[in-house]
Design a protein around this motif. Sequence first.
Motif: not given
Length: 199
Positions: A133-153
Amino acid sequence: MILNLLHFLLLLVSRLIGALLLVIIKLDSRISVGVNTRLRGWYGFELDTGSQVVIGSNVLLNASSTGYHFGFRAAAKIRAGSQAVVIISDNVRMHGASIQSLDRVEIGRGTVIAAGVIIMDNNGHALALEAPERRLIETDVPRKVTIGDYVWIGANAIILPGSIIEAGAIIPAGSIVKGKVASRTIFSIKSEPYNSSEI
């Protein structure tokens, strides 16, 4: 003939909307934009006070499926919470992709991101396995996302918090990426369950 004319008009309208949006976002002090950057269609920007978005030169942010090889299922947008930093380096092409950041998302030079991709440095809600039930009121701790050069997603991939995708890697369509993807490799999905502390 009529379909070709209609296609041309839709493409023209999406470019005009993008040009107008580019003028508007350049007036926002939270956004810096390099030279020769183009927007196609209405790319959404939802930025909290204190956030920063840096868009390099020769970037294409495409929110219109007109002229693209398949349709988009959702609106493309960049959502940055207070204190979040989103960096989109030079020569990046994003087609119908979305970024959600509460910390930091960095996309390297020359990266190509297909339609429907979601890049997020947070889950939006706490896991709270012991008290859901806490999911409605709390957020998680964010963690940096790094995408390198010339990646294809590839289309409809999801890049999860804390992921590091090194230069030249390929993320196939529909992948869910968590963790580190080595340089110049093609990501493959593990068939083992996630540990809740890794999500």
